[in-house]
Enzyme design. Structure first.
Site, PDB file in Angstrom:
ATOM      1  N   GLY A   1       0.772  -1.223  -0.049  1.00 55.66           N
ATOM      2  CA  GLY A   1       0.197   0.110   0.024  1.00 55.66           C
ATOM      3  C   GLY A   1       0.834   1.206  -0.132  1.00 55.66           C
ATOM      4  CB  CYS A   2       3.750   2.279   2.268  1.00 54.76           C
ATOM      5  SG  CYS A   2       2.637   1.991   3.638  1.00 54.76           S
ATOM      6  CB  THR A   3       5.204   0.133  -2.896  1.00 59.53           C
ATOM      7  OG1 THR A   3       6.004   0.008  -1.882  1.00 59.53           O
ATOM      8  CG2 THR A   3       5.869   0.274  -4.254  1.00 59.53           C
TER       9      THR A   3
END
Length: 155
Positions: free
Chosen positions: A48-50
């Site tokens: 998700g952060c990527t």
């Protein structure tokens, strides 16, 4: 956990950034036309952060043309942020807040639901801070996928 509201003065901070040096919000606001987008994310190099970071990367030149800077903040150590920035060719600064002081001051760290359980952690949040230092937008609990597009539509 107190959440920041639109119209409040954003808490100033100085944090170390990937690649060396530091980022101070009040100084950075003097270098942009409209303001800064500050987003808080749980952990570098997770799916998700990527997704969120790459979406900001892809929108960065357009957001810059509109007068905005971008800063991502997580509790990761600087070394992990440097690897993340290099691996994803991120074109904006990432700041480390391992003590979670800035995360807490901005209401982006606290209780949240994770797979139905209440846990303490980073609450994925995004803020737009105007040139005058006031919060223009405050979004808590955002979903990574499609977030940047939704944000751009509001700007």
């Amino acid at each position: 956990m107190a959440k920041l509201e639109v119209g409040e003065i954003a808490p100033d901070f100085t944090l170390p950034v990937a690649g060396g040096g530091s980022f101070t919000l009040s100084q950075a606001l003097t270098k942009v036309e409209k303001g800064y987008i500050i987003y808080f994310y749980p952990r570098a190099m997770t799916p998700g952060c990527t997704t969120e970071a790459c979406d900001f990367r892809d929108a960065y030149s357009e957001l810059q043309k509109e007068g905005y800077g971008i800063l991502g903040i997580s509790p990761d150590p600087v070394e992990r942020l440097e690897k993340f920035q290099a691996k994803q060719t991120l074109n904006f600064p990432l700041a480390a807040d391992p003590e979670k002081e800035v995360l807490s001051a901005w209401g982006a760290y606290g209780e949240k639901k994770n797979f139905g359980k209440i846990v303490r952690g980073v609450i994925r949040s995004t803020f737009v801070v105007g040139k005058d230092g006031k919060i223009v937008q405050a979004e808590y609990g955002v979903r990574a996928k499609g977030h940047v597009d939704r944000l751009q539509q509001k700007l």
